[in-house]
Design a protein around this motif. Structure first.
Motif, PDB file in Angstrom:
ATOM      1  N   THR A  15      -0.405 -22.912 -22.290  1.00 31.06           N
ATOM      2  CA  THR A  15       0.925 -23.539 -22.517  1.00 31.06           C
ATOM      3  C   THR A  15       1.314 -24.591 -21.303  1.00 31.06           C
ATOM      4  OG1 THR A  15       1.496 -21.662 -21.237  1.00 31.06           O
ATOM      5  CG2 THR A  15       1.806 -21.377 -23.638  1.00 31.06           C
ATOM      6  N   MET A  16       2.312 -24.456 -20.706  1.00 29.83           N
ATOM      7  CA  MET A  16       2.689 -25.578 -19.872  1.00 29.83           C
ATOM      8  C   MET A  16       1.952 -25.434 -18.495  1.00 29.83           C
ATOM      9  SD  MET A  16       6.189 -27.105 -18.775  1.00 29.83           S
ATOM     10  CE  MET A  16       6.432 -28.589 -17.711  1.00 29.83           C
ATOM     11  N   LEU A  62       1.024 -26.041 -14.729  1.00 35.92           N
ATOM     12  CA  LEU A  62       1.779 -26.569 -13.681  1.00 35.92           C
ATOM     13  C   LEU A  62       1.015 -26.451 -12.384  1.00 35.92           C
ATOM     14  CD1 LEU A  62       5.428 -25.268 -13.978  1.00 35.92           C
ATOM     15  CD2 LEU A  62       4.833 -27.519 -14.497  1.00 35.92           C
ATOM     16  N   SER A  87       1.235 -36.084 -16.224  1.00 35.11           N
ATOM     17  CA  SER A  87       1.238 -34.750 -15.985  1.00 35.11           C
ATOM     18  C   SER A  87       2.366 -33.998 -16.589  1.00 35.11           C
ATOM     19  CB  SER A  87       1.050 -34.537 -14.346  1.00 35.11           C
ATOM     20  OG  SER A  87       1.265 -33.408 -14.032  1.00 35.11           O
ATOM     21  N   THR A  88       2.239 -32.593 -16.994  1.00 32.45           N
ATOM     22  CA  THR A  88       3.431 -31.817 -17.263  1.00 32.45           C
ATOM     23  C   THR A  88       4.289 -31.570 -15.838  1.00 32.45           C
ATOM     24  OG1 THR A  88       2.104 -29.938 -16.917  1.00 32.45           O
ATOM     25  CG2 THR A  88       2.380 -30.678 -19.004  1.00 32.45           C
ATOM     26  N   ASN A 106       5.608 -33.946 -14.175  1.00 31.35           N
ATOM     27  CA  ASN A 106       6.504 -34.713 -14.398  1.00 31.35           C
ATOM     28  C   ASN A 106       7.740 -34.080 -15.254  1.00 31.35           C
ATOM     29  OD1 ASN A 106       5.660 -36.992 -13.173  1.00 31.35           O
ATOM     30  ND2 ASN A 106       4.112 -37.597 -14.741  1.00 31.35           N
ATOM     31  N   SER A 107       7.485 -33.401 -16.125  1.00 30.07           N
ATOM     32  CA  SER A 107       8.615 -32.397 -16.882  1.00 30.07           C
ATOM     33  C   SER A 107       9.363 -31.505 -15.585  1.00 30.07           C
ATOM     34  CB  SER A 107       7.943 -31.455 -17.999  1.00 30.07           C
ATOM     35  OG  SER A 107       7.544 -32.444 -18.991  1.00 30.07           O
ATOM     36  N   TRP A 130      13.079 -31.743 -14.571  1.00 32.70           N
ATOM     37  CA  TRP A 130      14.156 -30.336 -14.385  1.00 32.70           C
ATOM     38  C   TRP A 130      14.757 -30.333 -13.178  1.00 32.70           C
ATOM     39  CZ3 TRP A 130       9.881 -26.464 -16.711  1.00 32.70           C
ATOM     40  CH2 TRP A 130       9.753 -26.918 -17.969  1.00 32.70           C
ATOM     41  N   PHE A 171       3.846 -20.671 -18.903  1.00 35.88           N
ATOM     42  CA  PHE A 171       3.398 -21.304 -17.972  1.00 35.88           C
ATOM     43  C   PHE A 171       1.798 -20.828 -17.636  1.00 35.88           C
ATOM     44  CE2 PHE A 171       7.939 -21.600 -17.031  1.00 35.88           C
ATOM     45  CZ  PHE A 171       8.241 -22.861 -17.071  1.00 35.88           C
ATOM     46  N   SER A 189       4.425 -25.382  -7.231  1.00 37.04           N
ATOM     47  CA  SER A 189       4.674 -26.736  -8.042  1.00 37.04           C
ATOM     48  C   SER A 189       5.948 -27.251  -7.154  1.00 37.04           C
ATOM     49  CB  SER A 189       4.930 -26.482  -9.434  1.00 37.04           C
ATOM     50  OG  SER A 189       3.812 -25.786 -10.027  1.00 37.04           O
TER      51      SER A 189
END
Length: 147
Positions: free
Chosen positions: A12-13, A15, A26-27, A29-30, A34, A49, A136
């Motif tokens: 999934t996501m 991190l 890269s995720t 950055n999401s 947030w 995650f 993270s």
């Protein structure tokens, strides 16, 4: 003849600290978005995650054991966005969340449940969501991306 063995690791996501600068792909950055105002309200949804090191370990375990084949999840449990955002607020109090960032509708969903038996058969101990988010956030702080 030779046998072809197929394994697919389905994360999934993902991190965690990247091995090298991934500059925009890269995720992580999401997550940074947030933490800096890109998500100030909690949708009535859930998210799951996986830590980048655990996802890599899933790939290696599937490759190394000839008895593994097929598709494998690579994730930890799923959390409602209320819990994700409140945990991020705890880890990074400076997060610009609206004061009413919690979803409070009467139709609040139950986070997605996954059967992780196949994933667990890979023999990888995965860290939990709070640890994934904490590592993270610390990476983003240490790299100067979060003040």
């Amino acid at each position: 003849g030779k046998t072809i063995r197929f394994c697919a690791i389905c994360p999934t996501m993902v991190l965690g600290a990247p091995v090298e600068d991934s500059s925009g792909i890269s995720t992580m950055n999401s997550l940074l978005r947030w933490l800096t105002g890109g998500r100030s309200t909690a949708p009535n949804d859930s998210m799951s995650f996986i830590d980048v090191k655990d996802c890599a370990a899933h790939h290696v375990a599937a490759l190394e054991n000839i008895n593994h084949h097929g598709r494998y999840f690579s994730l930890v449990e799923s959390w409602h966005w209320n819990d994700i955002l409140s945990t991020l607020k705890e880890l990074y109090p400076e997060i610009p969340l609206d004061t009413q960032f919690k979803y409070e509708g009467s139709d609040i969903i139950v986070p997605t449940k996954f059967n992780l038996d196949r994933m667990n058969s890979l023999g990888v101990e995965v860290i939990g969501i709070k640890e994934i988010l904490a590592e993270s956030v610390n990476y983003l702080r240490d790299s100067g991306l979060l003040k």
